[in-house]
Design a protein around this motif. Structure first.
Motif, PDB file in Angstrom:
ATOM      1  N   GLY A 110       0.837  -1.199   0.000  1.00 22.64           N
ATOM      2  CA  GLY A 110       0.000   0.000   0.000  1.00 22.64           C
ATOM      3  C   GLY A 110       0.864   1.238   0.000  1.00 22.64           C
ATOM      4  O   GLY A 110       2.097   1.160  -0.010  1.00 22.64           O
ATOM      5  N   PRO A 111       0.248   2.417   0.024  1.00 17.61           N
ATOM      6  CA  PRO A 111       1.006   3.661  -0.046  1.00 17.61           C
ATOM      7  C   PRO A 111       1.824   3.921   1.217  1.00 17.61           C
ATOM      8  O   PRO A 111       1.505   3.418   2.299  1.00 17.61           O
ATOM      9  CB  PRO A 111      -0.071   4.729  -0.241  1.00 17.61           C
ATOM     10  N   ALA A 112       2.876   4.717   1.041  1.00 18.92           N
ATOM     11  CA  ALA A 112       3.738   5.102   2.148  1.00 18.92           C
ATOM     12  C   ALA A 112       4.023   6.596   2.047  1.00 18.92           C
ATOM     13  O   ALA A 112       4.213   7.132   0.950  1.00 18.92           O
ATOM     14  CB  ALA A 112       5.053   4.311   2.096  1.00 18.92           C
ATOM     15  N   PHE A 113       4.051   7.257   3.203  1.00 19.51           N
ATOM     16  CA  PHE A 113       4.286   8.696   3.278  1.00 19.51           C
ATOM     17  C   PHE A 113       5.412   8.934   4.272  1.00 19.51           C
ATOM     18  O   PHE A 113       5.383   8.384   5.374  1.00 19.51           O
ATOM     19  CB  PHE A 113       3.021   9.415   3.751  1.00 19.51           C
ATOM     20  N   GLY A 114       6.406   9.738   3.899  1.00 17.88           N
ATOM     21  CA  GLY A 114       7.558   9.911   4.764  1.00 17.88           C
ATOM     22  C   GLY A 114       7.961  11.350   4.983  1.00 17.88           C
ATOM     23  O   GLY A 114       7.610  12.252   4.211  1.00 17.88           O
ATOM     24  N   TYR A 115       8.721  11.551   6.051  1.00 14.78           N
ATOM     25  CA  TYR A 115       9.244  12.861   6.440  1.00 14.78           C
ATOM     26  C   TYR A 115      10.668  12.655   6.961  1.00 14.78           C
ATOM     27  O   TYR A 115      10.874  11.862   7.891  1.00 14.78           O
ATOM     28  CB  TYR A 115       8.362  13.469   7.535  1.00 14.78           C
ATOM     29  N   VAL A 116      11.636  13.342   6.366  1.00 12.72           N
ATOM     30  CA  VAL A 116      13.031  13.204   6.784  1.00 12.72           C
ATOM     31  C   VAL A 116      13.261  14.095   8.003  1.00 12.72           C
ATOM     32  O   VAL A 116      13.071  15.312   7.943  1.00 12.72           O
ATOM     33  CB  VAL A 116      14.001  13.548   5.635  1.00 12.72           C
ATOM     34  N   LEU A 117      13.659  13.465   9.095  1.00 16.23           N
ATOM     35  CA  LEU A 117      13.920  14.174  10.348  1.00 16.23           C
ATOM     36  C   LEU A 117      15.323  14.747  10.397  1.00 16.23           C
ATOM     37  O   LEU A 117      15.539  15.831  10.943  1.00 16.23           O
ATOM     38  CB  LEU A 117      13.751  13.217  11.532  1.00 16.23           C
ATOM     39  N   GLU A 118      16.274  13.989   9.853  1.00 13.91           N
ATOM     40  CA  GLU A 118      17.687  14.357   9.976  1.00 13.91           C
ATOM     41  C   GLU A 118      18.444  13.765   8.805  1.00 13.91           C
ATOM     42  O   GLU A 118      18.188  12.637   8.384  1.00 13.91           O
ATOM     43  CB  GLU A 118      18.208  13.767  11.295  1.00 13.91           C
ATOM     44  N   GLY A 119      19.384  14.519   8.248  1.00 17.08           N
ATOM     45  CA  GLY A 119      20.225  14.015   7.167  1.00 17.08           C
ATOM     46  C   GLY A 119      19.566  14.143   5.804  1.00 17.08           C
ATOM     47  O   GLY A 119      18.756  15.043   5.560  1.00 17.08           O
ATOM     48  N   GLU A 120      19.920  13.201   4.921  1.00 15.42           N
ATOM     49  CA  GLU A 120      19.427  13.196   3.540  1.00 15.42           C
ATOM     50  C   GLU A 120      19.305  11.755   3.075  1.00 15.42           C
ATOM     51  O   GLU A 120      20.156  10.929   3.373  1.00 15.42           O
ATOM     52  CB  GLU A 120      20.424  13.872   2.591  1.00 15.42           C
ATOM     53  N   ILE A 121      18.260  11.481   2.301  1.00 14.28           N
ATOM     54  CA  ILE A 121      18.140  10.150   1.702  1.00 14.28           C
ATOM     55  C   ILE A 121      18.013  10.293   0.191  1.00 14.28           C
ATOM     56  O   ILE A 121      17.566  11.322  -0.319  1.00 14.28           O
ATOM     57  CB  ILE A 121      16.940   9.354   2.267  1.00 14.28           C
ATOM     58  N   VAL A 122      18.443   9.250  -0.519  1.00 14.34           N
ATOM     59  CA  VAL A 122      18.217   9.163  -1.958  1.00 14.34           C
ATOM     60  C   VAL A 122      16.948   8.338  -2.117  1.00 14.34           C
ATOM     61  O   VAL A 122      16.871   7.213  -1.628  1.00 14.34           O
ATOM     62  CB  VAL A 122      19.395   8.480  -2.686  1.00 14.34           C
TER      63      VAL A 122
END
Length: 136
Positions: A51-63
């Motif tokens: 199913g769908p996923a929703f995210g929020y970056v707290l710290e750093g960086e992701i690719v």
């Protein structure tokens, strides 16, 4: 002189992301995950979610890269989402070689199915044309 205190004690709400996912699994199980990636971590191998996923970056960086979209760097304070289902999630690695990256993900999954469904090499090859070419 101190600024005047705000009279209204209501919390302030800020919309960070608003999307209409193509579907939400029937009787979805919703979970919130904290993902902590060490410096240089490539993240999970290609996979999908039910199913769908929703995210929020707290710290750093992701690719972050999902099928049909170019890879992009998502930095602290930014959001991302993916539709789940048949769409392959190619990358979710830490973009930093010298610091941890941490992000929250809220997922809506089919009950009693794995949260992460690996994609094998044969399927990756058969769907190669759906992946946005990476710049050289």
């Amino acid at each position: 002189m101190k600024p005047k205190a705000k009279q209204d004690k209501s919390p302030e709400l800020t919309t960070l992301l608003a999307e209409r996912p193509p579907f939400i699994p029937e009787s979805a199980e919703v979970m919130t995950l904290l993902v902590e990636s060490p410096p240089g971590s490539p993240g999970l191998p290609p996979h999908r979610h039910s199913g769908p996923a929703f995210g929020y970056v707290l710290e750093g960086e992701i690719v972050f890269e999902v099928e049909g979209e170019p890879a992009r760097v998502v930095k602290a304070g930014e959001t991302f989402w993916e539709p789940g289902g048949d769409v392959i999630h190619y990358q979710d690695g830490n973009n930093l070689a010298d610091a941890w990256s941490r992000y929250l993900v809220v997922m809506m999954c089919v009950p009693d199915q794995p949260m992460v469904i690996p994609v094998d090499a044969d399927e990756l090859e058969s769907r190669r044309g759906r992946r946005v070419p990476r710049p050289r």
